[in-house]
Write an enzyme that holds these catalytic residues in place. Sequence first.
Site, PDB file in Angstrom:
ATOM      1  N   ASN A   6       0.859  -1.192   0.000  1.00 28.31           N
ATOM      2  CA  ASN A   6       0.000   0.000   0.000  1.00 28.31           C
ATOM      3  C   ASN A   6       0.900   1.248   0.000  1.00 28.31           C
ATOM      4  O   ASN A   6       1.690   1.440   0.928  1.00 28.31           O
ATOM      5  CB  ASN A   6      -0.899  -0.049   1.246  1.00 28.31           C
ATOM      6  CG  ASN A   6      -1.812   1.156   1.340  1.00 28.31           C
ATOM      7  OD1 ASN A   6      -1.404   2.277   1.078  1.00 28.31           O
ATOM      8  ND2 ASN A   6      -3.053   0.935   1.731  1.00 28.31           N
ATOM      9  N   ASP A   8      -0.056   4.504  -0.070  1.00 27.59           N
ATOM     10  CA  ASP A   8      -0.735   5.742   0.350  1.00 27.59           C
ATOM     11  C   ASP A   8       0.205   6.765   0.995  1.00 27.59           C
ATOM     12  O   ASP A   8       0.104   7.962   0.743  1.00 27.59           O
ATOM     13  CB  ASP A   8      -1.810   5.444   1.414  1.00 27.59           C
ATOM     14  CG  ASP A   8      -2.996   4.707   0.854  1.00 27.59           C
ATOM     15  OD1 ASP A   8      -3.103   4.562  -0.377  1.00 27.59           O
ATOM     16  OD2 ASP A   8      -3.822   4.252   1.668  1.00 27.59           O
ATOM     17  N   HIS A   9       1.083   6.271   1.869  1.00 28.26           N
ATOM     18  CA  HIS A   9       1.827   7.234   2.690  1.00 28.26           C
ATOM     19  C   HIS A   9       2.991   7.902   1.959  1.00 28.26           C
ATOM     20  O   HIS A   9       3.565   8.863   2.468  1.00 28.26           O
ATOM     21  CB  HIS A   9       2.211   6.600   4.019  1.00 28.26           C
ATOM     22  CG  HIS A   9       0.993   6.299   4.829  1.00 28.26           C
ATOM     23  ND1 HIS A   9       0.008   7.249   5.044  1.00 28.26           N
ATOM     24  CD2 HIS A   9       0.535   5.156   5.394  1.00 28.26           C
ATOM     25  CE1 HIS A   9      -0.976   6.714   5.739  1.00 28.26           C
ATOM     26  NE2 HIS A   9      -0.686   5.437   5.956  1.00 28.26           N
ATOM     27  N   HIS A  42      -5.554   3.771  -1.447  1.00 28.90           N
ATOM     28  CA  HIS A  42      -6.877   4.130  -0.908  1.00 28.90           C
ATOM     29  C   HIS A  42      -7.223   5.541  -1.364  1.00 28.90           C
ATOM     30  O   HIS A  42      -6.563   6.493  -0.966  1.00 28.90           O
ATOM     31  CB  HIS A  42      -6.803   4.047   0.626  1.00 28.90           C
ATOM     32  CG  HIS A  42      -8.105   4.292   1.320  1.00 28.90           C
ATOM     33  ND1 HIS A  42      -8.256   4.147   2.677  1.00 28.90           N
ATOM     34  CD2 HIS A  42      -9.335   4.671   0.853  1.00 28.90           C
ATOM     35  CE1 HIS A  42      -9.507   4.432   3.023  1.00 28.90           C
ATOM     36  NE2 HIS A  42     -10.179   4.754   1.940  1.00 28.90           N
ATOM     37  N   ARG A  44      -9.456   8.335  -0.736  1.00 31.08           N
ATOM     38  CA  ARG A  44     -10.396   8.747   0.313  1.00 31.08           C
ATOM     39  C   ARG A  44     -11.243   9.911  -0.165  1.00 31.08           C
ATOM     40  O   ARG A  44     -10.850  10.649  -1.071  1.00 31.08           O
ATOM     41  CB  ARG A  44      -9.633   9.160   1.576  1.00 31.08           C
ATOM     42  CG  ARG A  44      -8.822   8.043   2.198  1.00 31.08           C
ATOM     43  CD  ARG A  44      -8.203   8.513   3.502  1.00 31.08           C
ATOM     44  NE  ARG A  44      -9.223   8.709   4.499  1.00 31.08           N
ATOM     45  CZ  ARG A  44      -9.462   7.879   5.519  1.00 31.08           C
ATOM     46  NH1 ARG A  44      -8.726   6.805   5.687  1.00 31.08           N
ATOM     47  NH2 ARG A  44     -10.409   8.136   6.380  1.00 31.08           N
ATOM     48  N   ARG A  48      -6.937  12.929   1.025  1.00 29.51           N
ATOM     49  CA  ARG A  48      -5.831  13.395   1.869  1.00 29.51           C
ATOM     50  C   ARG A  48      -4.480  12.847   1.415  1.00 29.51           C
ATOM     51  O   ARG A  48      -3.444  13.344   1.796  1.00 29.51           O
ATOM     52  CB  ARG A  48      -6.083  13.044   3.328  1.00 29.51           C
ATOM     53  CG  ARG A  48      -5.982  11.570   3.632  1.00 29.51           C
ATOM     54  CD  ARG A  48      -6.006  11.310   5.117  1.00 29.51           C
ATOM     55  NE  ARG A  48      -7.315  11.533   5.701  1.00 29.51           N
ATOM     56  CZ  ARG A  48      -7.713  10.933   6.830  1.00 29.51           C
ATOM     57  NH1 ARG A  48      -6.893  10.148   7.482  1.00 29.51           N
ATOM     58  NH2 ARG A  48      -8.926  11.143   7.308  1.00 29.51           N
ATOM     59  N   GLU A  69      -8.688   0.753  -2.562  1.00 32.59           N
ATOM     60  CA  GLU A  69      -9.606   0.792  -1.419  1.00 32.59           C
ATOM     61  C   GLU A  69     -10.481   2.035  -1.546  1.00 32.59           C
ATOM     62  O   GLU A  69      -9.992   3.114  -1.875  1.00 32.59           O
ATOM     63  CB  GLU A  69      -8.826   0.886  -0.110  1.00 32.59           C
ATOM     64  CG  GLU A  69      -7.980  -0.335   0.165  1.00 32.59           C
ATOM     65  CD  GLU A  69      -7.050  -0.116   1.351  1.00 32.59           C
ATOM     66  OE1 GLU A  69      -7.109   0.948   1.994  1.00 32.59           O
ATOM     67  OE2 GLU A  69      -6.252  -1.012   1.613  1.00 32.59           O
ATOM     68  N   THR A 100      -8.054   3.670   8.505  1.00 32.71           N
ATOM     69  CA  THR A 100      -9.270   2.855   8.586  1.00 32.71           C
ATOM     70  C   THR A 100      -9.345   2.214   9.975  1.00 32.71           C
ATOM     71  O   THR A 100      -8.409   1.554  10.400  1.00 32.71           O
ATOM     72  CB  THR A 100      -9.241   1.758   7.504  1.00 32.71           C
ATOM     73  OG1 THR A 100      -8.827   2.356   6.287  1.00 32.71           O
ATOM     74  CG2 THR A 100     -10.603   1.134   7.327  1.00 32.71           C
ATOM     75  N   GLU A 150     -11.200  -9.181   3.089  1.00 31.08           N
ATOM     76  CA  GLU A 150      -9.914  -8.822   3.665  1.00 31.08           C
ATOM     77  C   GLU A 150     -10.114  -8.720   5.167  1.00 31.08           C
ATOM     78  O   GLU A 150     -10.894  -7.884   5.651  1.00 31.08           O
ATOM     79  CB  GLU A 150      -9.387  -7.500   3.095  1.00 31.08           C
ATOM     80  CG  GLU A 150      -8.054  -7.124   3.753  1.00 31.08           C
ATOM     81  CD  GLU A 150      -7.268  -6.063   3.024  1.00 31.08           C
ATOM     82  OE1 GLU A 150      -7.371  -5.967   1.790  1.00 31.08           O
ATOM     83  OE2 GLU A 150      -6.536  -5.337   3.721  1.00 31.08           O
ATOM     84  N   HIS A 186      -3.661  -4.687   7.908  1.00 31.34           N
ATOM     85  CA  HIS A 186      -3.786  -3.535   8.803  1.00 31.34           C
ATOM     86  C   HIS A 186      -2.864  -3.697  10.003  1.00 31.34           C
ATOM     87  O   HIS A 186      -2.972  -4.666  10.746  1.00 31.34           O
ATOM     88  CB  HIS A 186      -5.219  -3.285   9.290  1.00 31.34           C
ATOM     89  CG  HIS A 186      -5.455  -1.805   9.455  1.00 31.34           C
ATOM     90  ND1 HIS A 186      -5.111  -1.125  10.591  1.00 31.34           N
ATOM     91  CD2 HIS A 186      -5.906  -0.878   8.584  1.00 31.34           C
ATOM     92  CE1 HIS A 186      -5.389   0.155  10.418  1.00 31.34           C
ATOM     93  NE2 HIS A 186      -5.852   0.338   9.210  1.00 31.34           N
ATOM     94  N   GLY A 187      -1.959  -2.756  10.106  1.00 28.13           N
ATOM     95  CA  GLY A 187      -1.050  -2.715  11.259  1.00 28.13           C
ATOM     96  C   GLY A 187       0.051  -3.761  11.236  1.00 28.13           C
ATOM     97  O   GLY A 187       0.768  -3.926  12.230  1.00 28.13           O
ATOM     98  N   GLY A 208       1.042  -1.405   4.375  1.00 24.34           N
ATOM     99  CA  GLY A 208       1.400  -0.068   3.924  1.00 24.34           C
ATOM    100  C   GLY A 208       2.365   0.647   4.839  1.00 24.34           C
ATOM    101  O   GLY A 208       3.558   0.754   4.555  1.00 24.34           O
ATOM    102  N   HIS A 209       1.844   1.137   5.967  1.00 19.59           N
ATOM    103  CA  HIS A 209       2.603   2.053   6.819  1.00 19.59           C
ATOM    104  C   HIS A 209       4.003   1.524   7.153  1.00 19.59           C
ATOM    105  O   HIS A 209       4.992   2.253   7.021  1.00 19.59           O
ATOM    106  CB  HIS A 209       1.790   2.329   8.095  1.00 19.59           C
ATOM    107  CG  HIS A 209       2.416   3.347   8.981  1.00 19.59           C
ATOM    108  ND1 HIS A 209       3.248   3.012  10.013  1.00 19.59           N
ATOM    109  CD2 HIS A 209       2.367   4.711   8.956  1.00 19.59           C
ATOM    110  CE1 HIS A 209       3.665   4.110  10.609  1.00 19.59           C
ATOM    111  NE2 HIS A 209       3.150   5.154   9.989  1.00 19.59           N
TER     112      HIS A 209
HETATM  113  N1  PXP Z   1      -6.005  -2.991   4.398  1.00 20.12           N
HETATM  114  C1  PXP Z   1      -6.911  -1.989   4.453  1.00 20.12           C
HETATM  115  C2  PXP Z   1      -8.315  -2.281   4.076  1.00 20.12           C
HETATM  116  C3  PXP Z   1      -6.537  -0.680   4.841  1.00 20.12           C
HETATM  117  O1  PXP Z   1      -7.457   0.292   4.897  1.00 20.12           O
HETATM  118  C4  PXP Z   1      -5.181  -0.430   5.150  1.00 20.12           C
HETATM  119  C5  PXP Z   1      -4.751   0.958   5.498  1.00 20.12           C
HETATM  120  O2  PXP Z   1      -4.947   1.801   4.409  1.00 20.12           O
HETATM  121  C6  PXP Z   1      -4.271  -1.507   5.047  1.00 20.12           C
HETATM  122  C7  PXP Z   1      -4.718  -2.775   4.699  1.00 20.12           C
HETATM  123  C8  PXP Z   1      -2.825  -1.325   5.353  1.00 20.12           C
HETATM  124  O3  PXP Z   1      -2.646  -0.968   6.686  1.00 20.12           O
HETATM  125  P1  PXP Z   1      -1.249  -0.490   7.195  1.00 20.12           P
HETATM  126  O4  PXP Z   1      -0.946   0.818   6.538  1.00 20.12           O
HETATM  127  O5  PXP Z   1      -1.423  -0.378   8.682  1.00 20.12           O
HETATM  128  O6  PXP Z   1      -0.255  -1.553   6.815  1.00 20.12           O
END
Ligand code: PXP
Length: 235
Positions: A6, A8-9, A42, A44, A48, A69, A100, A150, A186-187, A208-209
């Site tokens: 991901n 996004d950041h 994603h 949004r 952002r 997303e 999210t 997911e 996520h996380g 992602g992060h």
């Molecule tokens: N899956 C979904 C549905 C998400 O919304 C996110 C965050 O955008 C991720 C995975 C990835 O999460 P993280 O950035 O914490 O790895």
Amino acid sequence: MRLGVNIDHVATIREVRGTNYPDPVEAAILAESAGADGITAHIRIDRRHINERDIMLLREVVKTHLNVEASFDKEIQNFLLEVKPDWVCFVPEREEELTTEGGLNLKAVSKDLERATTKLKDSGIMVTFFIEPEVKMIEIASNLGTCAIELNTGKYSENPIEKNYKKIEEAAQVGIARGLEVHAGHGLNLYNVGKIAMIEEISELNIGHAIIARAIIVGMERAVSEMKERMLFGE
Ligand code: PXP
């Protein structure tokens, strides 16, 4: 197991200064050349980080698969129907949230979700729902016609105790039994991904992060290959 990166950041860093760099599209190309099996972004409602220009260019350059997303926003849905990413992952969205916060409440949004899912699938886009690892949610998800789920690993990531792990493991088994593809994310980071990556039923992790944060220090290539290695060999 595939790794979806991901990006996004990368766009978050661009947007905080209103510059045209760093470019998430460039990051996606580097992530793929380092072994990413998919790219996730994603878009949004408040734009952002990722915007329309990013998604259109990602559609052009991503060679693996592009997973976008999004919430049910009508304008975004119409845009995605035109751009046709390989996957759309429906997520809940709240303006004030940092990221999210949890899975979709499928009961509350079932009508909108069913309609949007049918539209996307009819135009050749695969659909996935971001949900909590709960058996009831998976049953509803499969009745609404999704191709995949997911599973939200957020709770496990924050508190990697056996009970939270078992929930994800069991949910993954139920998803497969229901004929769904099972993704998770996520996380997740280098320190908690190992055990999740051992769950055979999960075919894709979206991270992602932690990868982008690591890429700032050691570069995208190393950040992606370290994560892939950790997924293969565990903790
Ligand atoms: N899956 C979904 C549905 C998400 O919304 C996110 C965050 O955008 C991720 C995975 C990835 O999460 P993280 O950035 O914490 O790895």
